[in-house]
Design a protein around this motif. Sequence first.
Motif, PDB file in Angstrom:
ATOM      1  N   LYS A 559       0.816  -1.217   0.000  1.00 42.65           N
ATOM      2  CA  LYS A 559       0.000   0.000   0.000  1.00 42.65           C
ATOM      3  C   LYS A 559       0.845   1.262   0.000  1.00 42.65           C
ATOM      4  O   LYS A 559       0.393   2.304  -0.482  1.00 42.65           O
ATOM      5  CB  LYS A 559      -0.917   0.003   1.223  1.00 42.65           C
ATOM      6  CG  LYS A 559      -1.914  -1.141   1.258  1.00 42.65           C
ATOM      7  CD  LYS A 559      -2.746  -1.066   2.526  1.00 42.65           C
ATOM      8  CE  LYS A 559      -3.706  -2.257   2.627  1.00 42.65           C
ATOM      9  NZ  LYS A 559      -4.487  -2.215   3.883  1.00 42.65           N
ATOM     10  N   ALA A 560       2.029   1.193   0.575  1.00 39.99           N
ATOM     11  CA  ALA A 560       2.858   2.394   0.712  1.00 39.99           C
ATOM     12  C   ALA A 560       4.317   2.056   0.438  1.00 39.99           C
ATOM     13  O   ALA A 560       4.806   0.990   0.816  1.00 39.99           O
ATOM     14  CB  ALA A 560       2.715   2.984   2.107  1.00 39.99           C
ATOM     15  N   LEU A 561       4.995   2.994  -0.217  1.00 38.63           N
ATOM     16  CA  LEU A 561       6.370   2.792  -0.679  1.00 38.63           C
ATOM     17  C   LEU A 561       7.159   4.062  -0.380  1.00 38.63           C
ATOM     18  O   LEU A 561       6.693   5.168  -0.688  1.00 38.63           O
ATOM     19  CB  LEU A 561       6.343   2.521  -2.181  1.00 38.63           C
ATOM     20  CG  LEU A 561       7.624   2.157  -2.912  1.00 38.63           C
ATOM     21  CD1 LEU A 561       8.115   0.797  -2.471  1.00 38.63           C
ATOM     22  CD2 LEU A 561       7.359   2.127  -4.407  1.00 38.63           C
ATOM     23  N   LEU A 562       8.330   3.933   0.230  1.00 37.02           N
ATOM     24  CA  LEU A 562       9.169   5.092   0.537  1.00 37.02           C
ATOM     25  C   LEU A 562      10.456   5.020  -0.266  1.00 37.02           C
ATOM     26  O   LEU A 562      11.147   3.998  -0.249  1.00 37.02           O
ATOM     27  CB  LEU A 562       9.503   5.140   2.033  1.00 37.02           C
ATOM     28  CG  LEU A 562      10.421   6.289   2.467  1.00 37.02           C
ATOM     29  CD1 LEU A 562       9.717   7.633   2.318  1.00 37.02           C
ATOM     30  CD2 LEU A 562      10.922   6.102   3.883  1.00 37.02           C
ATOM     31  N   LEU A 563      10.771   6.110  -0.968  1.00 31.65           N
ATOM     32  CA  LEU A 563      12.022   6.229  -1.709  1.00 31.65           C
ATOM     33  C   LEU A 563      12.919   7.200  -0.956  1.00 31.65           C
ATOM     34  O   LEU A 563      12.613   8.394  -0.855  1.00 31.65           O
ATOM     35  CB  LEU A 563      11.763   6.743  -3.127  1.00 31.65           C
ATOM     36  CG  LEU A 563      10.728   5.974  -3.958  1.00 31.65           C
ATOM     37  CD1 LEU A 563      10.551   6.623  -5.316  1.00 31.65           C
ATOM     38  CD2 LEU A 563      11.134   4.522  -4.122  1.00 31.65           C
ATOM     39  N   ALA A 564      14.004   6.691  -0.411  1.00 33.07           N
ATOM     40  CA  ALA A 564      14.926   7.508   0.384  1.00 33.07           C
ATOM     41  C   ALA A 564      16.294   7.520  -0.285  1.00 33.07           C
ATOM     42  O   ALA A 564      16.765   6.485  -0.762  1.00 33.07           O
ATOM     43  CB  ALA A 564      15.044   6.950   1.801  1.00 33.07           C
ATOM     44  N   VAL A 639       3.291   6.846  -2.322  1.00 31.40           N
ATOM     45  CA  VAL A 639       4.743   6.876  -2.538  1.00 31.40           C
ATOM     46  C   VAL A 639       5.299   8.118  -1.851  1.00 31.40           C
ATOM     47  O   VAL A 639       4.887   9.247  -2.156  1.00 31.40           O
ATOM     48  CB  VAL A 639       5.093   6.914  -4.045  1.00 31.40           C
ATOM     49  CG1 VAL A 639       6.597   6.847  -4.228  1.00 31.40           C
ATOM     50  CG2 VAL A 639       4.431   5.771  -4.782  1.00 31.40           C
ATOM     51  N   GLY A 640       6.212   7.911  -0.913  1.00 27.94           N
ATOM     52  CA  GLY A 640       6.877   9.017  -0.232  1.00 27.94           C
ATOM     53  C   GLY A 640       8.307   9.165  -0.729  1.00 27.94           C
ATOM     54  O   GLY A 640       8.960   8.181  -1.063  1.00 27.94           O
ATOM     55  N   THR A 641       8.782  10.407  -0.793  1.00 24.18           N
ATOM     56  CA  THR A 641      10.177  10.680  -1.197  1.00 24.18           C
ATOM     57  C   THR A 641      10.823  11.564  -0.145  1.00 24.18           C
ATOM     58  O   THR A 641      10.195  12.507   0.335  1.00 24.18           O
ATOM     59  CB  THR A 641      10.239  11.381  -2.569  1.00 24.18           C
ATOM     60  OG1 THR A 641       9.550  12.633  -2.494  1.00 24.18           O
ATOM     61  CG2 THR A 641       9.614  10.532  -3.658  1.00 24.18           C
ATOM     62  N   THR A 642      12.048  11.249   0.201  1.00 26.41           N
ATOM     63  CA  THR A 642      12.769  12.049   1.197  1.00 26.41           C
ATOM     64  C   THR A 642      14.274  11.963   0.950  1.00 26.41           C
ATOM     65  O   THR A 642      14.779  10.914   0.553  1.00 26.41           O
ATOM     66  CB  THR A 642      12.444  11.577   2.629  1.00 26.41           C
ATOM     67  OG1 THR A 642      13.236  12.313   3.553  1.00 26.41           O
ATOM     68  CG2 THR A 642      12.720  10.096   2.822  1.00 26.41           C
TER      69      THR A 642
END
Length: 789
Positions: A559-564, A639-642
């Motif tokens: 459901k959720a994906l983080l790109l760091a 999708v989160g980006t940090t």
Amino acid sequence: MSQATYNKMWTDAQKDLDIQLRREREEFLQPEKDRVKVFKMLAASYIKYMQIFRNLETAHDQLVHWQKRTVIRQVLDGVIGRILEIKKEMVELENSEFHYIDNILEDLKLLPEDIEVPVPRYFIKEKLEVLQQREKILDQVLFNAGLQTQKCVKAMAFEEAIKMIQVAERARQGRHRAAFMKQIYLEEKRERQTKLQVQMGPNPDDAATCIQKVWRGYIQRKKTDKMREEEMIFLGMSLPPHLKAMSISQMHTGQMNALQGEVQERHKEVFIKDKLRETEGLDIKETLQDQIGQCFIECRHIIGKFPDYPTEEAGGSMAILSQKTPEQVAAELAAKKDISLQKKSQKKKKEKEGKEKMKGKKPQKTGKKEEEEGWKMAPSNFLSIMEEGNSQYKAAWQNRDKGCDFLQDHDPELIKEEKREEVEEEIRVQVDKLMQQKLENLKLAVDGEKSDKQKKGRKSEKKKKTTMRKKIPEIEEDLTPDRTIDSLYRQLVEEGLLIKAKTVNLSDYVGEYSYLGTTLRQVDIEPMPCLADVRQLIALYGILPLGSQTVHEKAPLVKALLLAGPTGVGKKMLVHAICTETGANLFNLSASNIAGKYPGKNGLQMMLHMVLKMNPIRLEKILPKFLKALKAQDRVLLVGTTNRPFDANLKPFCKVYQKIILIPRPDYASRFVLWKHIILQNGGAITNLLNISCLAKVSDGFTQGHIIQAVQAVLSELRLLQMTRKPLRTAEFMTSLARQDPVYREEEEIFKAWYAKTQLGKARIRALADSEKAGKGKTKEGNKGNKKN
């Protein structure tokens, strides 16, 4: 390539799939204790399924026959889902998102490109018209809001258009007349020369001059054509060779799409279902009524009373007309009642057992049992889909004569078989209603019994009322009941929440495969992931589930994906690539974008409700609750980006984001490919004076964004004009690169340390520590044995 080539490709893929399914039944059902052997089995299956996936996707895209494409599509969804299931098992086994299988690829004599995850083209092709319409609406809304400008197009006057057509037509007639006159002149000249040659006889000097003339003319024409082509490219009136090749391939795909569309339209004109209903409908209805009536009489004769009519959930008359005796049918109906009573009693037992398990004694035993038994493959949701598709292929297409189907459009006999089942199902529903009423009348007339529905009618009404009362509070209140989705869409665009995704393909994210991963892990060094691995994960977790409804519903849900990662590694580019490849809407819910737009708690609630109507998403503290509420049917991905994940609290990150992908700075191999790709993309030419290897070594620590800025700073319009006289040199790019700050080793170590604190990172460290302890224990036992000897 011809249709026969793609038919063969499909046949080969189906054979490989059949072998792979048989192999899975033999290997994966048995428990295995050796984790290394398990990983090799999973990796080999992953590679094999990926090859099948690539072949099936190509065949599905290029074949014109829509019935074949329907069968391939079913198998294709099954293969995609199975790949995702195997990937999940590999992650749980190694406690790492990144796997290095160089040795297995070497044994199979394959390249890393052979296991690259392809993006199925039907994701976009199936909804191309909808996406184009949506893009037009989005452009219109942005233009009306003043957020986007349109190019001014001057309308030509009617008289000017007529004059232009007249000039072009007169010029065409003049050229045609000149060519005709030239042809007559050359024919007359050729006749005169042949007459002279016959009179004078052959001369070697004349033959030599003739050959020289032809050769020099040929060389000069080639030079002139090349000069003319270069001039047209310089003036912008013609495409460069690499772009022309792309346009030819686009033309070919356009022709294939048009042909597939024509076949679909031709199929729509074939009204086979209506014909079957007219010709065979009455016969089917009569035979069903006769069979059901005969079954009632036989049951009454054997049991002594009429049976209960099965409900629609139980299959209706299908349960009666199964190939069983009346005694077996009656026994089954009685058994179903007993099973329902047993289930109720089992539920009570499970509740008691659950309370006892909470004490903490039984979980330890189950863990020990699992260790003793070893690894076993989890049950799959896609094996049945693949087996069904494989059986359909064997039954309908494996031994079918393909030579007679010249048009490659459709097979009418297969359509009749499919539509006959649909017609039978529609008629069966009508017959069920009639026969159910007939059975009730027979019971009243013969046995004097009333139906169960009449007895329990009032009770069911009461139950429905109570259930409806319970369900009402669970449904969220609609804050915008009077507004349409179009109006909400416009408001979200005007507020800048729904933005236009950039047209970026996943293949544009350039990066090379890491060939040292296996070697580093053998020396107990955890390698940094490469850009090719990141591209693979985005395709597996982002694009493939979002593109197919079947895959999203049954595959392991993400459901959720983080790109760091550091600034400039392409995090936002990957987000846009996901939207481009799947045709998804892109909502920008970053803190900087929503600041001041919807003040207060009610404002935030209204904004989230509007977004929820388009796509369900929540923020901050509310986010985990609503991510849990998302079902498998909702094709939504957060999708989160940090670039600074270490500044935030780790626990909320791990709660919200199921998958965390760490994107590193590019390694030497990726930088080498990147420099080449970006220079050519910006119109540059690579010569011997430009040392790409030197640029790749010097740019260690710089990201893709830094390299793009350096190339664009050097390759200005003036520099591109001077390139023919003054080729590109290495020093030019070094000076522009030196003005930027790289990503230092210390920052990379901070990212590594942060990732080691995540759930998967901790699990990986524990697994490595356990393997080290096991290795030391074995060496100690070996030393003791040597001392005794």
